[in-house]
Scaffold this motif. Sequence first.
Motif, PDB file in Angstrom:
ATOM      1  N   ILE A  13       0.864  -1.191   0.000  1.00 42.82           N
ATOM      2  CA  ILE A  13       0.000   0.000   0.000  1.00 42.82           C
ATOM      3  C   ILE A  13       0.896   1.234   0.000  1.00 42.82           C
ATOM      4  O   ILE A  13       1.750   1.401   0.871  1.00 42.82           O
ATOM      5  CB  ILE A  13      -0.932  -0.003   1.242  1.00 42.82           C
ATOM      6  N   ARG A  14       0.658   2.102  -0.983  1.00 39.66           N
ATOM      7  CA  ARG A  14       1.508   3.294  -1.135  1.00 39.66           C
ATOM      8  C   ARG A  14       0.717   4.589  -1.008  1.00 39.66           C
ATOM      9  O   ARG A  14       1.281   5.677  -1.123  1.00 39.66           O
ATOM     10  CB  ARG A  14       2.238   3.244  -2.480  1.00 39.66           C
ATOM     11  N   LYS A  15      -0.613   4.475  -0.835  1.00 38.52           N
ATOM     12  CA  LYS A  15      -1.458   5.677  -0.624  1.00 38.52           C
ATOM     13  C   LYS A  15      -2.207   5.491   0.690  1.00 38.52           C
ATOM     14  O   LYS A  15      -2.802   4.424   0.921  1.00 38.52           O
ATOM     15  CB  LYS A  15      -2.487   5.834  -1.758  1.00 38.52           C
ATOM     16  N   ALA A  62      16.214   9.302   0.356  1.00 36.24           N
ATOM     17  CA  ALA A  62      17.456   8.557   0.639  1.00 36.24           C
ATOM     18  C   ALA A  62      17.835   7.647  -0.506  1.00 36.24           C
ATOM     19  O   ALA A  62      18.982   7.217  -0.619  1.00 36.24           O
ATOM     20  CB  ALA A  62      17.299   7.746   1.926  1.00 36.24           C
ATOM     21  N   LYS A  63      16.861   7.314  -1.347  1.00 39.20           N
ATOM     22  CA  LYS A  63      17.197   6.570  -2.569  1.00 39.20           C
ATOM     23  C   LYS A  63      16.443   7.170  -3.747  1.00 39.20           C
ATOM     24  O   LYS A  63      15.410   7.841  -3.564  1.00 39.20           O
ATOM     25  CB  LYS A  63      16.928   5.079  -2.409  1.00 39.20           C
ATOM     26  N   ALA A  64      16.972   6.892  -4.935  1.00 36.85           N
ATOM     27  CA  ALA A  64      16.515   7.622  -6.115  1.00 36.85           C
ATOM     28  C   ALA A  64      15.063   7.324  -6.497  1.00 36.85           C
ATOM     29  O   ALA A  64      14.316   8.212  -6.902  1.00 36.85           O
ATOM     30  CB  ALA A  64      17.441   7.316  -7.286  1.00 36.85           C
ATOM     31  N   MET A  65      14.649   6.088  -6.380  1.00 32.90           N
ATOM     32  CA  MET A  65      13.305   5.722  -6.861  1.00 32.90           C
ATOM     33  C   MET A  65      12.624   4.799  -5.872  1.00 32.90           C
ATOM     34  O   MET A  65      13.279   4.043  -5.159  1.00 32.90           O
ATOM     35  CB  MET A  65      13.413   4.981  -8.196  1.00 32.90           C
ATOM     36  N   GLY A  66      11.287   4.842  -5.886  1.00 31.87           N
ATOM     37  CA  GLY A  66      10.513   3.856  -5.125  1.00 31.87           C
ATOM     38  C   GLY A  66      10.404   4.141  -3.641  1.00 31.87           C
ATOM     39  O   GLY A  66      10.052   3.243  -2.869  1.00 31.87           O
ATOM     40  N   ALA A  67      10.700   5.380  -3.234  1.00 29.22           N
ATOM     41  CA  ALA A  67      10.615   5.682  -1.800  1.00 29.22           C
ATOM     42  C   ALA A  67       9.631   6.817  -1.521  1.00 29.22           C
ATOM     43  O   ALA A  67       9.515   7.274  -0.379  1.00 29.22           O
ATOM     44  CB  ALA A  67      11.991   6.027  -1.246  1.00 29.22           C
ATOM     45  N   ALA A  68       8.892   7.251  -2.548  1.00 29.82           N
ATOM     46  CA  ALA A  68       8.007   8.411  -2.396  1.00 29.82           C
ATOM     47  C   ALA A  68       6.966   8.207  -1.295  1.00 29.82           C
ATOM     48  O   ALA A  68       6.591   9.157  -0.598  1.00 29.82           O
ATOM     49  CB  ALA A  68       7.312   8.710  -3.726  1.00 29.82           C
ATOM     50  N   MET A  69       6.526   6.937  -1.107  1.00 28.55           N
ATOM     51  CA  MET A  69       5.468   6.695  -0.103  1.00 28.55           C
ATOM     52  C   MET A  69       5.924   7.042   1.305  1.00 28.55           C
ATOM     53  O   MET A  69       5.105   7.247   2.192  1.00 28.55           O
ATOM     54  CB  MET A  69       4.954   5.244  -0.172  1.00 28.55           C
ATOM     55  N   LEU A  70       7.251   7.105   1.526  1.00 24.50           N
ATOM     56  CA  LEU A  70       7.741   7.422   2.873  1.00 24.50           C
ATOM     57  C   LEU A  70       7.409   8.861   3.271  1.00 24.50           C
ATOM     58  O   LEU A  70       7.345   9.177   4.454  1.00 24.50           O
ATOM     59  CB  LEU A  70       9.252   7.188   2.965  1.00 24.50           C
ATOM     60  N   SER A 111       0.887  -1.394   4.447  1.00 26.82           N
ATOM     61  CA  SER A 111       2.346  -1.317   4.584  1.00 26.82           C
ATOM     62  C   SER A 111       3.018  -1.467   3.223  1.00 26.82           C
ATOM     63  O   SER A 111       2.440  -2.043   2.295  1.00 26.82           O
ATOM     64  CB  SER A 111       2.856  -2.415   5.530  1.00 26.82           C
ATOM     65  N   CYS A 112       4.202  -0.924   3.130  1.00 28.63           N
ATOM     66  CA  CYS A 112       5.018  -1.145   1.929  1.00 28.63           C
ATOM     67  C   CYS A 112       6.497  -1.153   2.331  1.00 28.63           C
ATOM     68  O   CYS A 112       6.973  -0.246   3.009  1.00 28.63           O
ATOM     69  CB  CYS A 112       4.769  -0.065   0.877  1.00 28.63           C
ATOM     70  N   TRP A 113       7.173  -2.192   1.939  1.00 29.94           N
ATOM     71  CA  TRP A 113       8.613  -2.356   2.194  1.00 29.94           C
ATOM     72  C   TRP A 113       9.363  -1.415   1.271  1.00 29.94           C
ATOM     73  O   TRP A 113       9.155  -1.430   0.052  1.00 29.94           O
ATOM     74  CB  TRP A 113       8.970  -3.800   1.904  1.00 29.94           C
ATOM     75  N   CYS A 114      10.214  -0.601   1.805  1.00 29.76           N
ATOM     76  CA  CYS A 114      11.053   0.270   0.983  1.00 29.76           C
ATOM     77  C   CYS A 114      12.500  -0.188   1.140  1.00 29.76           C
ATOM     78  O   CYS A 114      13.093  -0.090   2.209  1.00 29.76           O
ATOM     79  CB  CYS A 114      10.888   1.722   1.431  1.00 29.76           C
ATOM     80  N   PRO A 158      -6.967  -8.624  -3.638  1.00 30.62           N
ATOM     81  CA  PRO A 158      -6.130  -9.625  -2.989  1.00 30.62           C
ATOM     82  C   PRO A 158      -5.476 -10.532  -4.013  1.00 30.62           C
ATOM     83  O   PRO A 158      -5.964 -10.652  -5.149  1.00 30.62           O
ATOM     84  CB  PRO A 158      -7.122 -10.439  -2.152  1.00 30.62           C
ATOM     85  N   HIS A 159      -4.384 -11.153  -3.632  1.00 25.86           N
ATOM     86  CA  HIS A 159      -3.790 -12.160  -4.500  1.00 25.86           C
ATOM     87  C   HIS A 159      -4.722 -13.362  -4.549  1.00 25.86           C
ATOM     88  O   HIS A 159      -5.466 -13.634  -3.597  1.00 25.86           O
ATOM     89  CB  HIS A 159      -2.417 -12.586  -3.964  1.00 25.86           C
ATOM     90  N   SER A 160      -4.672 -14.077  -5.665  1.00 24.67           N
ATOM     91  CA  SER A 160      -5.473 -15.292  -5.798  1.00 24.67           C
ATOM     92  C   SER A 160      -4.540 -16.501  -5.740  1.00 24.67           C
ATOM     93  O   SER A 160      -3.420 -16.443  -6.262  1.00 24.67           O
ATOM     94  CB  SER A 160      -6.195 -15.256  -7.150  1.00 24.67           C
TER      95      SER A 160
END
Length: 172
Positions: A13-15, A62-70, A111-114, A158-160
């Motif tokens: 989850i990023r929003k 702290a990192k270039a991409m994929g951390a905006a949700m923080l 939650s989202c793992w960064c 959800p995943h299936s």
Amino acid sequence: MKLTEIILNRRSIRKYKNDEIPEDKLRKILQAGLMAPSSQNRKPCEFYVIRNRGILKSLSEAKAMGAAMLSECNMAIAVLGDGEKADTWIEDCSIALSFMMLEAEEQGVGSCWCQMHLRSSADGKDAEENVRGILHISAKYRIVGVLALGIPEQKPSPHSPDEADWNKVHYF
Ligand SMILES: Cc1cc2nc3c(=O)[nH]c(=O)nc-3n(C[C@H](O)[C@H](O)[C@H](O)COP(=O)(O)O)c2cc1C
């Protein structure tokens, strides 16, 4: 929820809504991380709970991409591994992060793992070093990831069980 259901329902989850994460839910999530197994029971993980918006913003850079949700999450938990205590810090921190993601799902918290380890910021600096600098942490601590947390604003499907690629399972 049953564990099988939690595993299928958990999505990154990023929003997030502006709502606060209740203290008892945060405690259960942290407890899951603290209860995670570690090699030789050395327990090298430390958990930094970050609510300060300025620090969250810095972590998002702290990192270039994929951390905006923080910069948008309600809070984040940085999982640090004491590299002097355990050579299995990657595994130990990863299990703690995984347990916390599953407990977050159980608690209705997104939650989202960064990833920080092995990543770098836009100016080419090591992301782990950036995080250590932001949080004033000693160099012996390695940063596998930072878990962004918040009350979900989105509900990805959800995943299936059909997604499971059984060709990856090999029997001897
Ligand atoms: C080790 C690891 C590192 C990840 N790093 C990031 C990240 O830096 N940024 C991000 O947005 N998502 C990150 N993710 C989330 C993955 O992109 C996500 O788990 C994957 O796409 C599957 O989607 P799902 O979690 O919704 O099932 C990471 C996940 C793992 C397990």
